[in-house]
Enzyme design. Structure first.
Site, PDB file in Angstrom:
ATOM      1  CD  GLU A 158      -3.578  -2.186   7.190  1.00 55.47           C
ATOM      2  OE1 GLU A 158      -2.509  -2.484   6.649  1.00 55.47           O
ATOM      3  OE2 GLU A 158      -4.141  -1.097   7.012  1.00 55.47           O
ATOM      4  N   GLY A 165       2.388   2.457  10.752  1.00 57.80           N
ATOM      5  CA  GLY A 165       3.378   3.522  10.615  1.00 57.80           C
ATOM      6  C   GLY A 165       4.036   3.932  11.921  1.00 57.80           C
ATOM      7  CB  SER A 195       5.003  -1.660  12.027  1.00 57.07           C
ATOM      8  OG  SER A 195       4.631  -0.312  12.253  1.00 57.07           O
ATOM      9  CG  HIS A 224      -5.885   2.177   4.969  1.00 58.39           C
ATOM     10  ND1 HIS A 224      -5.483   3.125   5.885  1.00 58.39           N
ATOM     11  CD2 HIS A 224      -4.879   1.278   4.897  1.00 58.39           C
ATOM     12  CE1 HIS A 224      -4.276   2.812   6.322  1.00 58.39           C
ATOM     13  NE2 HIS A 224      -3.889   1.695   5.736  1.00 58.39           N
ATOM     14  CD  GLU A 275      -3.069   5.726   6.564  1.00 58.98           C
ATOM     15  OE1 GLU A 275      -3.029   5.733   5.319  1.00 58.98           O
ATOM     16  OE2 GLU A 275      -2.182   5.209   7.266  1.00 58.98           O
ATOM     17  CG  ASN A 296      -1.709   1.235   1.414  1.00 61.40           C
ATOM     18  OD1 ASN A 296      -1.801   2.049   0.491  1.00 61.40           O
ATOM     19  ND2 ASN A 296      -2.306   1.404   2.589  1.00 61.40           N
ATOM     20  CE  LYS A 353      -0.219   3.366   4.704  1.00 63.51           C
ATOM     21  NZ  LYS A 353      -0.228   3.535   6.161  1.00 63.51           N
TER      22      LYS A 353
HETATM   23  P1  PGA Z   1       2.715   0.442   7.630  1.00 59.84           P
HETATM   24  O1  PGA Z   1       1.255   0.650   6.967  1.00 59.84           O
HETATM   25  O2  PGA Z   1       3.254  -0.863   7.086  1.00 59.84           O
HETATM   26  O3  PGA Z   1       3.507   1.627   7.174  1.00 59.84           O
HETATM   27  O4  PGA Z   1       2.523   0.377   9.106  1.00 59.84           O
HETATM   28  C1  PGA Z   1       0.370  -0.408   6.743  1.00 59.84           C
HETATM   29  C2  PGA Z   1      -0.917   0.102   6.133  1.00 59.84           C
HETATM   30  O5  PGA Z   1      -1.429   1.129   6.606  1.00 59.84           O
HETATM   31  O6  PGA Z   1      -1.460  -0.476   5.170  1.00 59.84           O
END
Ligand code: PGA
Length: 254
Positions: free
Chosen positions: A169, A175, A215, A97, A99, A10, A12
């Site tokens: 997630e 992140g 992560s 997601h 976000e 992903n 983003k």
């Molecule tokens: P990350 O993000 O691996 O940077 O923690 C995962 C995601 O939000 O899909």
């Protein structure tokens, strides 16, 4: 039940089309011929065409988008439809997601509507669920994840489920460098599978692939992916670097 692992990157809101023309060939070269897992990259809309061209026809790596709009077309300034994504050879779309749930107020009902639109258009939704730190600390993890799973995945036909992926997630692990322990992740994956079994049946639940995200890095991928109910990874930050993304894919299948 043998479920083929699925590792998705992903990206983003990262990578221009120009940068994509560099990153995708690097991922391809490092991965080589690889059929142990399904591999997906999800660049931003503006880089989908560049990614598709760099992947070329019959690539082992599939293309996905990070969102779609639920309407077929019309007066929705700034939005992108399922047909537009199909036209760019997308086969997957990330939906719900955290976000988007947080910054764009996406609800389970909206995620469900988008998922149905995706399925109708032969796009395979990667539907994200996961609790916040406050919800976990208040003891509400199970309630939140169950509600999101039921709400976001309501009313799918049995055949549709073959094309659905769920990504767990935990918001507190995205992140932040804080990964759920393999045991913590496994517990929630088993809960999601049991939830789906409850409303869609055991056959569907046994076949369903559930990714872990938050992560994921080369050094924790193997332990996470060795858990019985973890069938893949949705990788954010570490998917922006070809070496670490490919190391995750290979370690996940080790
Ligand atoms: P990350 O993000 O691996 O940077 O923690 C995962 C995601 O939000 O899909």
């Amino acid at each position: 039940m043998l479920r083929k692992k699925i590792i998705a990157g992903n990206w983003k809101m990262n990578k221009t089309a120009t940068e994509t023309k560099v990153l995708v060939p690097e991922i391809k070269d490092r991965l080589g011929k690889f059929d142990q897992a399904e591999v997906v990259i999800c660049p931003p809309f503006t880089a989908l065409q560049a990614a598709q061209e760099a992947l070329g026809a019959h690539s082992d790596i599939a293309l996905g988008a990070q969102n779609l709009h639920q309407a077929a077309g019309g007066a929705y300034t700034g939005e992108i439809s399922a047909a537009m994504l199909r036209d760019l050879f997308c086969r997957f779309v990330i939906l719900g997601h955290s976000e988007r749930r947080q910054y764009c107020a996406e609800t389970d009902a909206l995620v469900n509507e988008k998922a149905r639109v995706a399925l109708k258009a032969s796009l395979r939704p990667i539907i994200c669920v996961g609790e916040t730190l406050a919800e976990r600390e208040a003891g509400h993890m199970a309630q939140v994840v169950t509600r999101q799973t039921q709400g976001s995945c309501a009313g799918f036909a049995e055949d549709d489920w073959n094309n659905v992926v769920i990504a767990y997630e935990p918001v507190w692990a995205i992140g932040t460098g804080k990964t759920a322990t393999p045991a913590q992740a496994q517990e929630v994956h088993a809960l999601i599978r049991a939830t789906v079994s409850g409303f869609a049946g055991k056959t569907v639940a046994d076949k369903l692939r559930i990714q872990y995200g938050g992560s994921v890095k080369p050094d924790n991928a193997q332990e996470l992916l060795n858990q019985p109910d973890i069938d893949g990874a949705l990788v954010g930050g570490a998917s922006l670097d070809a070496a670490s993304f490919v190391a995750i894919i290979k370690n996940a299948c080790a």
